[in-house]
Motif scaffolding. Structure first.
Motif, PDB file in Angstrom:
ATOM      1  N   MET A 277     -35.878  -7.821 111.053  1.00 16.55           N
ATOM      2  CA  MET A 277     -36.689  -8.993 110.741  1.00 16.55           C
ATOM      3  C   MET A 277     -36.617 -10.016 111.873  1.00 16.55           C
ATOM      4  O   MET A 277     -37.630 -10.584 112.292  1.00 16.55           O
ATOM      5  CB  MET A 277     -36.194  -9.609 109.435  1.00 16.55           C
ATOM      6  CG  MET A 277     -36.955 -10.839 108.975  1.00 16.55           C
ATOM      7  SD  MET A 277     -36.264 -11.427 107.405  1.00 16.55           S
ATOM      8  CE  MET A 277     -36.969 -13.086 107.340  1.00 16.55           C
ATOM      9  N   GLY A 278     -35.404 -10.247 112.387  1.00 18.13           N
ATOM     10  CA  GLY A 278     -35.236 -11.200 113.478  1.00 18.13           C
ATOM     11  C   GLY A 278     -35.966 -10.761 114.731  1.00 18.13           C
ATOM     12  O   GLY A 278     -36.578 -11.578 115.425  1.00 18.13           O
ATOM     13  N   LEU A 279     -35.914  -9.451 115.015  1.00 21.92           N
ATOM     14  CA  LEU A 279     -36.611  -8.930 116.189  1.00 21.92           C
ATOM     15  C   LEU A 279     -38.115  -9.118 116.052  1.00 21.92           C
ATOM     16  O   LEU A 279     -38.803  -9.431 117.027  1.00 21.92           O
ATOM     17  CB  LEU A 279     -36.275  -7.448 116.375  1.00 21.92           C
ATOM     18  CG  LEU A 279     -36.830  -6.790 117.641  1.00 21.92           C
ATOM     19  CD1 LEU A 279     -36.276  -7.475 118.892  1.00 21.92           C
ATOM     20  CD2 LEU A 279     -36.497  -5.298 117.657  1.00 21.92           C
ATOM     21  N   GLY A 280     -38.628  -8.951 114.825  1.00 24.09           N
ATOM     22  CA  GLY A 280     -40.058  -9.147 114.601  1.00 24.09           C
ATOM     23  C   GLY A 280     -40.477 -10.593 114.826  1.00 24.09           C
ATOM     24  O   GLY A 280     -41.482 -10.865 115.497  1.00 24.09           O
ATOM     25  N   ILE A 281     -39.711 -11.530 114.268  1.00 22.14           N
ATOM     26  CA  ILE A 281     -40.013 -12.952 114.444  1.00 22.14           C
ATOM     27  C   ILE A 281     -39.906 -13.348 115.914  1.00 22.14           C
ATOM     28  O   ILE A 281     -40.763 -14.058 116.447  1.00 22.14           O
ATOM     29  CB  ILE A 281     -39.062 -13.813 113.589  1.00 22.14           C
ATOM     30  CG1 ILE A 281     -39.299 -13.546 112.090  1.00 22.14           C
ATOM     31  CG2 ILE A 281     -39.250 -15.299 113.887  1.00 22.14           C
ATOM     32  CD1 ILE A 281     -38.288 -14.217 111.192  1.00 22.14           C
TER      33      ILE A 281
ATOM     34  N   VAL B 256     -44.382 -18.260 135.822  1.00 18.71           N
ATOM     35  CA  VAL B 256     -43.376 -18.588 134.808  1.00 18.71           C
ATOM     36  C   VAL B 256     -42.374 -17.440 134.731  1.00 18.71           C
ATOM     37  O   VAL B 256     -42.746 -16.280 134.566  1.00 18.71           O
ATOM     38  CB  VAL B 256     -44.017 -18.813 133.432  1.00 18.71           C
ATOM     39  CG1 VAL B 256     -42.932 -19.126 132.390  1.00 18.71           C
ATOM     40  CG2 VAL B 256     -45.045 -19.936 133.482  1.00 18.71           C
ATOM     41  N   ARG B 257     -41.104 -17.770 134.866  1.00 18.06           N
ATOM     42  CA  ARG B 257     -40.027 -16.795 134.698  1.00 18.06           C
ATOM     43  C   ARG B 257     -39.159 -17.220 133.521  1.00 18.06           C
ATOM     44  O   ARG B 257     -39.289 -18.343 133.013  1.00 18.06           O
ATOM     45  CB  ARG B 257     -39.191 -16.690 135.972  1.00 18.06           C
ATOM     46  CG  ARG B 257     -39.951 -16.161 137.186  1.00 18.06           C
ATOM     47  CD  ARG B 257     -39.058 -16.088 138.411  1.00 18.06           C
ATOM     48  NE  ARG B 257     -39.777 -15.590 139.567  1.00 18.06           N
ATOM     49  CZ  ARG B 257     -39.909 -14.298 139.863  1.00 18.06           C
ATOM     50  NH1 ARG B 257     -39.347 -13.395 139.059  1.00 18.06           N
ATOM     51  NH2 ARG B 257     -40.584 -13.912 140.927  1.00 18.06           N
ATOM     52  N   TYR B 258     -38.263 -16.340 133.089  1.00 18.91           N
ATOM     53  CA  TYR B 258     -37.402 -16.637 131.952  1.00 18.91           C
ATOM     54  C   TYR B 258     -35.947 -16.387 132.310  1.00 18.91           C
ATOM     55  O   TYR B 258     -35.617 -15.405 132.987  1.00 18.91           O
ATOM     56  CB  TYR B 258     -37.797 -15.794 130.736  1.00 18.91           C
ATOM     57  CG  TYR B 258     -39.151 -16.159 130.170  1.00 18.91           C
ATOM     58  CD1 TYR B 258     -39.277 -17.192 129.244  1.00 18.91           C
ATOM     59  CD2 TYR B 258     -40.301 -15.503 130.586  1.00 18.91           C
ATOM     60  CE1 TYR B 258     -40.509 -17.543 128.739  1.00 18.91           C
ATOM     61  CE2 TYR B 258     -41.538 -15.846 130.086  1.00 18.91           C
ATOM     62  CZ  TYR B 258     -41.643 -16.867 129.160  1.00 18.91           C
ATOM     63  OH  TYR B 258     -42.870 -17.223 128.662  1.00 18.91           O
ATOM     64  N   ASP B 259     -35.066 -17.267 131.847  1.00 16.71           N
ATOM     65  CA  ASP B 259     -33.626 -17.133 132.034  1.00 16.71           C
ATOM     66  C   ASP B 259     -33.071 -16.201 130.961  1.00 16.71           C
ATOM     67  O   ASP B 259     -33.125 -16.522 129.763  1.00 16.71           O
ATOM     68  CB  ASP B 259     -32.971 -18.517 131.938  1.00 16.71           C
ATOM     69  CG  ASP B 259     -31.467 -18.446 132.062  1.00 16.71           C
ATOM     70  OD1 ASP B 259     -30.983 -18.033 133.128  1.00 16.71           O
ATOM     71  OD2 ASP B 259     -30.781 -18.806 131.083  1.00 16.71           O
ATOM     72  N   SER B 260     -32.563 -15.053 131.373  1.00 17.17           N
ATOM     73  CA  SER B 260     -32.153 -14.002 130.425  1.00 17.17           C
ATOM     74  C   SER B 260     -31.107 -14.452 129.396  1.00 17.17           C
ATOM     75  O   SER B 260     -31.261 -14.185 128.199  1.00 17.17           O
ATOM     76  CB  SER B 260     -31.642 -12.775 131.188  1.00 17.17           C
ATOM     77  OG  SER B 260     -32.672 -12.228 131.969  1.00 17.17           O
ATOM     78  N   PRO B 261     -29.996 -15.123 129.796  1.00 15.74           N
ATOM     79  CA  PRO B 261     -29.013 -15.550 128.787  1.00 15.74           C
ATOM     80  C   PRO B 261     -29.615 -16.476 127.727  1.00 15.74           C
ATOM     81  O   PRO B 261     -29.282 -16.363 126.538  1.00 15.74           O
ATOM     82  CB  PRO B 261     -27.947 -16.280 129.619  1.00 15.74           C
ATOM     83  CG  PRO B 261     -28.064 -15.685 130.976  1.00 15.74           C
ATOM     84  CD  PRO B 261     -29.524 -15.425 131.167  1.00 15.74           C
ATOM     85  N   THR B 262     -30.513 -17.363 128.141  1.00 16.33           N
ATOM     86  CA  THR B 262     -31.141 -18.273 127.182  1.00 16.33           C
ATOM     87  C   THR B 262     -32.078 -17.514 126.254  1.00 16.33           C
ATOM     88  O   THR B 262     -32.174 -17.815 125.060  1.00 16.33           O
ATOM     89  CB  THR B 262     -31.909 -19.390 127.916  1.00 16.33           C
ATOM     90  OG1 THR B 262     -31.065 -19.958 128.913  1.00 16.33           O
ATOM     91  CG2 THR B 262     -32.331 -20.491 126.949  1.00 16.33           C
ATOM     92  N   VAL B 263     -32.772 -16.520 126.793  1.00 17.40           N
ATOM     93  CA  VAL B 263     -33.644 -15.673 125.976  1.00 17.40           C
ATOM     94  C   VAL B 263     -32.822 -14.959 124.910  1.00 17.40           C
ATOM     95  O   VAL B 263     -33.207 -14.891 123.733  1.00 17.40           O
ATOM     96  CB  VAL B 263     -34.389 -14.649 126.857  1.00 17.40           C
ATOM     97  CG1 VAL B 263     -35.066 -13.587 125.986  1.00 17.40           C
ATOM     98  CG2 VAL B 263     -35.431 -15.349 127.720  1.00 17.40           C
ATOM     99  N   LEU B 264     -31.674 -14.405 125.305  1.00 15.92           N
ATOM    100  CA  LEU B 264     -30.803 -13.698 124.352  1.00 15.92           C
ATOM    101  C   LEU B 264     -30.265 -14.647 123.286  1.00 15.92           C
ATOM    102  O   LEU B 264     -30.113 -14.269 122.118  1.00 15.92           O
ATOM    103  CB  LEU B 264     -29.652 -13.021 125.094  1.00 15.92           C
ATOM    104  CG  LEU B 264     -30.044 -11.863 126.009  1.00 15.92           C
ATOM    105  CD1 LEU B 264     -28.830 -11.353 126.774  1.00 15.92           C
ATOM    106  CD2 LEU B 264     -30.685 -10.730 125.203  1.00 15.92           C
TER     107      LEU B 264
ATOM    108  N   GLY C   1     -34.770 -23.467 116.092  1.00 15.89           N
ATOM    109  CA  GLY C   1     -33.842 -23.301 117.198  1.00 15.89           C
ATOM    110  C   GLY C   1     -34.269 -22.171 118.112  1.00 15.89           C
ATOM    111  O   GLY C   1     -34.244 -22.307 119.342  1.00 15.89           O
ATOM    112  N   MET C   2     -34.691 -21.051 117.513  1.00 11.73           N
ATOM    113  CA  MET C   2     -35.178 -19.924 118.306  1.00 11.73           C
ATOM    114  C   MET C   2     -36.342 -20.347 119.190  1.00 11.73           C
ATOM    115  O   MET C   2     -36.405 -20.025 120.378  1.00 11.73           O
ATOM    116  CB  MET C   2     -35.631 -18.796 117.379  1.00 11.73           C
ATOM    117  CG  MET C   2     -36.306 -17.639 118.086  1.00 11.73           C
ATOM    118  SD  MET C   2     -37.460 -16.715 117.016  1.00 11.73           S
ATOM    119  CE  MET C   2     -38.776 -17.931 116.793  1.00 11.73           C
ATOM    120  N   HIS C   3     -37.267 -21.109 118.600  1.00  9.79           N
ATOM    121  CA  HIS C   3     -38.464 -21.522 119.350  1.00  9.79           C
ATOM    122  C   HIS C   3     -38.111 -22.415 120.534  1.00  9.79           C
ATOM    123  O   HIS C   3     -38.524 -22.146 121.669  1.00  9.79           O
ATOM    124  CB  HIS C   3     -39.428 -22.260 118.414  1.00  9.79           C
ATOM    125  CG  HIS C   3     -40.634 -22.780 119.124  1.00  9.79           C
ATOM    126  ND1 HIS C   3     -41.742 -22.002 119.346  1.00  9.79           N
ATOM    127  CD2 HIS C   3     -40.900 -23.988 119.697  1.00  9.79           C
ATOM    128  CE1 HIS C   3     -42.642 -22.706 120.020  1.00  9.79           C
ATOM    129  NE2 HIS C   3     -42.152 -23.914 120.232  1.00  9.79           N
TER     130      HIS C   3
END
Length: 201
Positions: free
Chosen positions: A57-61, A78-86, A126-128
């Motif tokens: 469910m979390g992966l879907g959201i 635009v790039r993304y910081d991997s630790p923050t993404v995780l 928080g995820m967003h």
């Protein structure tokens, strides 16, 4: 005095927006199904279903969120910081685990639904915003306090409605019904609404 920097003007890719909504609907349907399976399970099996369900469910959201972010086209890279993404993914898992735990109990009081929706809504918000913080681009990000507040309120309200719908339909885990599908569509449309309000902030 430095002149204010011009705002970046972007646009949304309609196909990716559509994909993000479809992902949200599928995630909502999976949540309805998983809630029933967690409720029916006992002992270690219940813990495994709860953990696996929270992951799915979390992966879907989370996937809906990032596809929605990718749908925004900006005139800069635009790039993304991997630790923050995780970290944002972890927030989605925690929010999902809370929701499944609350709706899979024998009874769900109004108090537990409210507390659960507050915790789940906080996790989704928080995820967003953690996900937004993961963006790396040559620009400064500022937020509208009003829209941020609205997005958080929507996250909590959507979580509350989702819990009520899921609790009411959890006994239909192995059957397809218009009611179950309709609830998934309602939940699946509500989740992107919070996301795109948060993006607008």
């Amino acid at each position: 005095m430095n002149a204010p920097l011009p705002p970046l003007v972007g646009f949304y890719e309609p196909r990716l927006v559509t994909v993000s909504v479809l992902i949200a609907i599928l995630a909502a349907y999976a949540a309805l199904d998983l809630a029933g399976r967690v409720t029916a399970a006992r002992g270690i099996a219940r813990s495994l279903w709860l953990t696996g369900g929270a992951f799915a469910m979390g992966l879907g959201i989370w996937s809906m969120h990032y596809v929605g972010m990718e749908a925004l086209r900006l005139p800069v890279e635009v790039r993304y910081d991997s630790p923050t993404v995780l970290l944002s993914m972890l927030a989605a898992f925690v929010a999902s685990a809370i929701a499944l735990f609350v709706v899979s109990r024998k009874t769900m009081t109004m108090a537990s639904a409210i507390v659960g929706s507050l915790l789940m809504g906080a996790g989704i918000a928080g995820m967003h915003y953690i996900g937004m913080e993961a963006m790396r681009l040559p620009a400064m990000c500022t937020y509208s306090a009003g829209l941020v507040t609205l997005s958080i309120v929507l996250a909590v309200v959507i979580s509350f409605v989702a819990m009520l719908l899921t609790f009411g339909l959890r006994d239909q885990m192995s059957t397809w019904s218009w009611r179950k599908s309709g609830a998934a569509v309602v939940m699946g449309l509500a989740i992107p609404t919070m996301h795109y309000v948060g993006m607008a902030a």
